[in-house]
Design a protein around this motif. Structure first.
Motif, short mmCIF file in Angstrom:
data_model
loop_
_atom_site.label_atom_id
_atom_site.label_comp_id
_atom_site.label_asym_id
_atom_site.label_seq_id
_atom_site.Cartn_x
_atom_site.Cartn_y
_atom_site.Cartn_z
N ALA A 24 0.59 -1.15 -0.17
CA ALA A 24 0.11 0.01 -0.10
C ALA A 24 0.93 1.16 0.12
O ALA A 24 0.73 2.28 -0.59
CB ALA A 24 -1.03 -0.13 1.21
N CYS A 99 -1.70 3.94 6.21
CA CYS A 99 -1.86 2.34 5.85
C CYS A 99 -1.94 1.96 7.32
O CYS A 99 -0.94 2.13 7.89
CB CYS A 99 -0.79 1.86 5.08
N VAL A 133 -6.06 3.24 4.13
CA VAL A 133 -6.28 1.85 3.65
C VAL A 133 -6.29 0.95 4.56
O VAL A 133 -5.15 1.08 5.50
CB VAL A 133 -5.19 1.57 2.63
N THR A 149 -4.89 0.18 -2.32
CA THR A 149 -4.63 1.59 -2.17
C THR A 149 -5.28 2.20 -3.53
O THR A 149 -5.71 3.26 -3.42
CB THR A 149 -3.01 1.58 -2.38
#
Length: 459
Positions: A24, A99, A133, A149
């Protein structure tokens, strides 16, 4: 059809996979003026940062919320807020990509709710994109974090209006998978431009991680797809999705913008590139440029030259699913037999690999299955296994920290496929056991010992 099974071991020995948050974060690095931030402990970020720095040999923009034990128990709102505010003050990013990691996912932090509270408290952040994400590293793998992502970027910025957009007849969207290098993206960009098309890549790591020297220092990403590029993806006439992992982003983009897509699960080899050329000719309305007709001829000639050395070779491959499928399919085309295939996560393409079993496992599993093979293919952590097995080793995937030029490896298109034949074919030639002088034909010179044509006995 291959059977896909998971390793039943109690622990991982010599891991093959990289974590989902790293996938990500690297996708966010393909967006211009972006700062990826891992919501977790400093160690989680430091470990991933070291891998990416060693692979690309560049300064990698990556921040952390630096969660401590107490902050993890009480909740990470304050850490996320301080991280975002500090990044905006010092780096002035256009986008902050957040993330999650295993520790904060286990706690159950509501980061989407945190972002709403932070925006209410800090109106000065209205012009900064904040995209979160969910990427727990205790499940899935690097290849899973990347498309997640891209889906979030499309949801956050791509217009949700499939009917009302002014189309640019030359513009195409390109959604590349994480198995493609910056060098691959540059090659693909050139191919599209030679058809008169204007490709817009999302993400575009070729603009940020290709190793160029910037004019000025910036703490964020050096280049890549801009947020405005994503906001105008509805102006394209077509979308090219590269890798099975990009199916979900392509389907979402088509739903939001009405732009049709075509997915290419392979871009290495003769048939996949013939298909690519046909699609680009149809989309652009132009014939295939003569340079690619010549490159195709060169690839066919390289296949003829190389099949002496590839035919019947037994190969073991460990890689993310899309990279595994790409390499395995290409080597099967050249006459190799895939003896062992080990990967990191589930994917529909795994069942289509020409092998009895695909194992979701680690490098210990790959080493055990590779005994007696002629070539081992995986990333740099497999080098010790190749040494123990005493077989040639081809590095593919991420990380690749013991060789230069990882970012510029190119294996897409006719030219990339041709060069890959030479690179791996030369490994086979170098590993060939030269015959002893007594076994040489009378008319063969020592320099001809490894040549199947020159070493042929005279009649």
């Amino acid at each position: 059809m291959a059977t896909v099974r998971k390793s039943s071991k109690s622990c991982t020995v010599n891991p093959l996979k990289m974590s989902q948050p790293m996938g990500a974060a690297m996708a966010f690095m393909g967006v211009k003026d972006c700062m990826p931030m891992l919501h977790g402990s400093q160690g989680c970020t430091s470990f991933g940062l070291v891998l990416l720095v060693r692979h690309f040999r560049e300064a990698i923009p990556l921040q952390t919320t630096a969660m401590s034990e107490v902050a993890t128990v009480l909740g990470g709102l304050e850490n996320v807020e301080q991280g975002i505010v500090n990044i905006c003050k010092k780096g002035k990013p256009a986008l902050i990509g957040i993330c999650s990691t295993g520790v904060t996912e286990t706690k159950g932090d509501d980061v989407e709710g945190y972002i709403k509270l932070i925006r209410q408290k800090h109106p000065e952040l209205d012009d900064v994109g904040l995209v979160y994400v969910s990427t727990p590293d205790f499940k899935d793998a690097f290849q899973d974090g990347w498309p997640k992502t891209v889906v979030k970027l499309i949801e956050a910025f791509a217009p949700d209006d499939p009917t009302n957009a002014v189309k640019d007849p030359r513009r195409v969207n390109v959604l590349p998978g994480c198995h493609l290098t910056p060098g691959d993206l540059d090659e693909f960009r050139t191919i599209c431009e030679d058809f008169g098309l204007l490709p817009y890549f999302v993400p575009d790591v070729a603009g940020s991680l290709d190793g160029h020297i910037p004019d000025d220092f910036t703490p964020t990403t050096l280049g890549g797809a801009s947020v405005s590029d994503i906001r105008t993806m509805n102006r394209a006439i077509f979308t090219l999705a590269l890798g099975e992992q990009m199916r979900a982003p392509a389907e979402l983009l088509e739903k939001r913008t009405g732009v049709p897509f075509r997915l290419f699960d392979r871009l290495t080899g003769l048939a996949p590139n013939d298909e690519l050329m046909a699609v680009l000719a149809e989309v652009s309305g132009r014939p295939v440029p003569l340079k690619y007709r010549r490159q195709r001829g060169q690839l066919v000639d390289a296949m003829l030259d190389g099949h002496f050395f590839f035919g019947g070779k037994r190969v073991a491959i460990g890689a993310e699913p899309d990279l595994l499928y790409n390499i395995a399919g290409w080597m099967t085309d050249l006459g190799c037999k895939i003896e062992a295939a080990v990967t990191t996560t589930e994917s529909p393409v795994l069942e289509r690999i020409a092998v009895d079993t695909v194992l979701i496992g680690d490098l210990e599993d790959l080493e055990a299955a590779a005994a007696g093979c002629d070539l081992l293919v995986t990333h740099s952590h497999g080098r010790q296994a190749a040494e123990r097995l005493k077989i040639p080793f081809h590095r593919a995937g991420l990380p690749m920290f013991d060789r230069l030029g990882a970012a510029h490896q190119t294996q897409v298109g006719y030219r990339g496929s041709r060069d890959l034949i030479f690179e791996i074919g030369n490994l086979f030639i170098a590993d060939a056991h030269e015959p002893t002088p007594d076994s040489w034909p009378l008319d063969a010179r020592p320099s001809d010992a490894g040549d199947p044509v020159a070493a042929r006995p005279a009649h």
